[in-house]
Design a protein around this motif. Structure first.
Motif, PDB file in Angstrom:
ATOM      1  N   ALA A  39      55.279  58.184  50.573  1.00 59.62           N
ATOM      2  CA  ALA A  39      54.457  57.063  51.037  1.00 59.62           C
ATOM      3  C   ALA A  39      54.078  57.225  52.504  1.00 59.62           C
ATOM      4  O   ALA A  39      54.836  57.758  53.319  1.00 59.62           O
ATOM      5  CB  ALA A  39      55.216  55.754  50.844  1.00 59.62           C
ATOM      6  N   LEU A  40      52.892  56.723  52.820  1.00 58.81           N
ATOM      7  CA  LEU A  40      52.402  56.699  54.180  1.00 58.81           C
ATOM      8  C   LEU A  40      52.115  55.251  54.545  1.00 58.81           C
ATOM      9  O   LEU A  40      51.387  54.555  53.829  1.00 58.81           O
ATOM     10  CB  LEU A  40      51.132  57.540  54.305  1.00 58.81           C
ATOM     11  CG  LEU A  40      50.499  57.610  55.681  1.00 58.81           C
ATOM     12  CD1 LEU A  40      51.425  58.343  56.659  1.00 58.81           C
ATOM     13  CD2 LEU A  40      49.149  58.307  55.597  1.00 58.81           C
ATOM     14  N   PHE A  41      52.712  54.794  55.639  1.00 57.08           N
ATOM     15  CA  PHE A  41      52.486  53.437  56.108  1.00 57.08           C
ATOM     16  C   PHE A  41      51.428  53.469  57.207  1.00 57.08           C
ATOM     17  O   PHE A  41      51.629  54.100  58.248  1.00 57.08           O
ATOM     18  CB  PHE A  41      53.780  52.819  56.649  1.00 57.08           C
ATOM     19  CG  PHE A  41      54.762  52.491  55.573  1.00 57.08           C
ATOM     20  CD1 PHE A  41      54.817  51.207  55.033  1.00 57.08           C
ATOM     21  CD2 PHE A  41      55.624  53.457  55.085  1.00 57.08           C
ATOM     22  CE1 PHE A  41      55.726  50.901  54.034  1.00 57.08           C
ATOM     23  CE2 PHE A  41      56.538  53.157  54.086  1.00 57.08           C
ATOM     24  CZ  PHE A  41      56.586  51.886  53.556  1.00 57.08           C
ATOM     25  N   PRO A  61      49.120  51.801  60.244  1.00 61.62           N
ATOM     26  CA  PRO A  61      49.521  50.915  61.331  1.00 61.62           C
ATOM     27  C   PRO A  61      49.453  49.420  60.974  1.00 61.62           C
ATOM     28  O   PRO A  61      50.215  48.628  61.509  1.00 61.62           O
ATOM     29  CB  PRO A  61      48.524  51.247  62.442  1.00 61.62           C
ATOM     30  CG  PRO A  61      48.139  52.669  62.175  1.00 61.62           C
ATOM     31  CD  PRO A  61      48.135  52.791  60.669  1.00 61.62           C
ATOM     32  N   ASP A  62      48.585  49.055  60.025  1.00 63.95           N
ATOM     33  CA  ASP A  62      48.491  47.639  59.635  1.00 63.95           C
ATOM     34  C   ASP A  62      49.566  47.232  58.638  1.00 63.95           C
ATOM     35  O   ASP A  62      49.607  46.089  58.181  1.00 63.95           O
ATOM     36  CB  ASP A  62      47.109  47.313  59.075  1.00 63.95           C
ATOM     37  CG  ASP A  62      46.795  48.039  57.764  1.00 63.95           C
ATOM     38  OD1 ASP A  62      47.654  48.787  57.248  1.00 63.95           O
ATOM     39  OD2 ASP A  62      45.676  47.850  57.238  1.00 63.95           O
ATOM     40  N   GLY A  63      50.464  48.173  58.250  1.00 58.90           N
ATOM     41  CA  GLY A  63      51.556  47.857  57.340  1.00 58.90           C
ATOM     42  C   GLY A  63      51.281  48.186  55.891  1.00 58.90           C
ATOM     43  O   GLY A  63      52.189  48.169  55.064  1.00 58.90           O
ATOM     44  N   THR A  64      50.046  48.514  55.538  1.00 57.78           N
ATOM     45  CA  THR A  64      49.728  48.866  54.162  1.00 57.78           C
ATOM     46  C   THR A  64      50.382  50.196  53.803  1.00 57.78           C
ATOM     47  O   THR A  64      50.300  51.156  54.561  1.00 57.78           O
ATOM     48  CB  THR A  64      48.203  48.962  53.961  1.00 57.78           C
ATOM     49  OG1 THR A  64      47.636  47.667  54.150  1.00 57.78           O
ATOM     50  CG2 THR A  64      47.850  49.472  52.564  1.00 57.78           C
ATOM     51  N   MET A  65      51.033  50.239  52.651  1.00 59.55           N
ATOM     52  CA  MET A  65      51.662  51.462  52.180  1.00 59.55           C
ATOM     53  C   MET A  65      50.701  52.173  51.221  1.00 59.55           C
ATOM     54  O   MET A  65      50.238  51.583  50.245  1.00 59.55           O
ATOM     55  CB  MET A  65      52.979  51.162  51.460  1.00 59.55           C
ATOM     56  CG  MET A  65      53.695  52.409  50.983  1.00 59.55           C
ATOM     57  SD  MET A  65      55.354  52.126  50.307  1.00 59.55           S
ATOM     58  CE  MET A  65      55.017  51.044  48.927  1.00 59.55           C
ATOM     59  N   MET A  66      50.420  53.437  51.527  1.00 58.97           N
ATOM     60  CA  MET A  66      49.577  54.263  50.675  1.00 58.97           C
ATOM     61  C   MET A  66      50.507  55.160  49.870  1.00 58.97           C
ATOM     62  O   MET A  66      51.252  55.962  50.438  1.00 58.97           O
ATOM     63  CB  MET A  66      48.611  55.072  51.533  1.00 58.97           C
ATOM     64  CG  MET A  66      47.696  54.177  52.357  1.00 58.97           C
ATOM     65  SD  MET A  66      46.718  55.031  53.618  1.00 58.97           S
ATOM     66  CE  MET A  66      46.013  56.378  52.718  1.00 58.97           C
ATOM     67  N   LEU A  67      50.480  55.011  48.548  1.00 58.95           N
ATOM     68  CA  LEU A  67      51.398  55.727  47.667  1.00 58.95           C
ATOM     69  C   LEU A  67      50.884  57.120  47.326  1.00 58.95           C
ATOM     70  O   LEU A  67      49.678  57.328  47.180  1.00 58.95           O
ATOM     71  CB  LEU A  67      51.596  54.952  46.366  1.00 58.95           C
ATOM     72  CG  LEU A  67      52.410  53.679  46.461  1.00 58.95           C
ATOM     73  CD1 LEU A  67      51.598  52.542  47.033  1.00 58.95           C
ATOM     74  CD2 LEU A  67      52.903  53.297  45.097  1.00 58.95           C
ATOM     75  N   ASP A  68      51.817  58.041  47.154  1.00 60.87           N
ATOM     76  CA  ASP A  68      51.540  59.415  46.720  1.00 60.87           C
ATOM     77  C   ASP A  68      52.738  59.833  45.862  1.00 60.87           C
ATOM     78  O   ASP A  68      53.712  60.375  46.366  1.00 60.87           O
ATOM     79  CB  ASP A  68      51.377  60.330  47.929  1.00 60.87           C
ATOM     80  CG  ASP A  68      51.112  61.780  47.530  1.00 60.87           C
ATOM     81  OD1 ASP A  68      50.873  62.060  46.340  1.00 60.87           O
ATOM     82  OD2 ASP A  68      51.174  62.640  48.428  1.00 60.87           O
ATOM     83  N   VAL A  69      52.661  59.541  44.560  1.00 59.86           N
ATOM     84  CA  VAL A  69      53.825  59.626  43.671  1.00 59.86           C
ATOM     85  C   VAL A  69      53.672  60.739  42.644  1.00 59.86           C
ATOM     86  O   VAL A  69      52.587  60.931  42.079  1.00 59.86           O
ATOM     87  CB  VAL A  69      54.047  58.279  42.951  1.00 59.86           C
ATOM     88  CG1 VAL A  69      55.232  58.348  42.006  1.00 59.86           C
ATOM     89  CG2 VAL A  69      54.224  57.155  43.959  1.00 59.86           C
TER      90      VAL A  69
END
Length: 165
Positions: A67-69, A71-79
């Motif tokens: 996962a990549l967070f 700066p605005d707090g949104t988590m971008m998933l890479d699963v």
């Protein structure tokens, strides 16, 4: 209003239940808060299970979410995870997605011991699973697009997954 003659009327998108899945998570590994793209964290898959109308089985330990967070707090998933069906076939499942946590619950969601107590209606957690398998029984999965709604559970994460008809 201008009407573009190239626009066609197409069937409304419909879905059908594929499965519900729970992924047990290992303790997270934090790659650092100041990476070039943001804060990268590995949520390792320690096991789990899935069950649906056409397939069921277990999540094989060893995959995970890189996962990549933002700066605005949104988590971008890479699963990437491996599913083992109850009849011993392997299915590779990958997905990306977004988990948008409103600022007022971010600190509670950061605590793995209590985040599962937060109502999933308070955050946006969506995924787009794709599948790959050499199994003839489950080859139909190679050609479907799926969507999932995620939520936190004690010790892990869960999704309700549907496939687009």
């Amino acid at each position: 209003m201008t009407t573009d003659a190239r626009i066609k009327t197409v069937e409304t998108i419909r879905t059908a239940a594929l499965f519900d899945i729970v992924v047990d998570l290992s303790p997270q590994l934090n790659f650092g808060d100041r990476g070039p793209l943001g804060r990268r964290v590995l949520f390792g898959a320690a096991g789990g299970s899935f069950e649906g109308p056409r397939l069921r089985g277990d999540v094989v330990a060893g995959g995970g979410d890189w996962a990549l967070f933002r700066p605005d707090g949104t988590m971008m998933l890479d699963v990437r995870v491996t599913l083992r069906t109850d009849d011993d076939e392997l299915v590779h499942m990958t997905y990306q997605g977004r988990c948008v946590i409103p600022p007022q619950i971010q600190s509670r969601m950061a605590d793995p011991t209590t985040r599962h107590q937060i109502d999933p209606a308070q955050y946006y957690f969506r995924t787009n699973p794709l599948f790959e398998t050499g199994s003839t029984r489950y080859a139909w999965l190679n050609d479907v697009v799926a969507i999932g709604t995620g939520y936190m559970v004690d010790g892990g994460v869960a999704y309700h997954v549907e496939y687009v008809l």
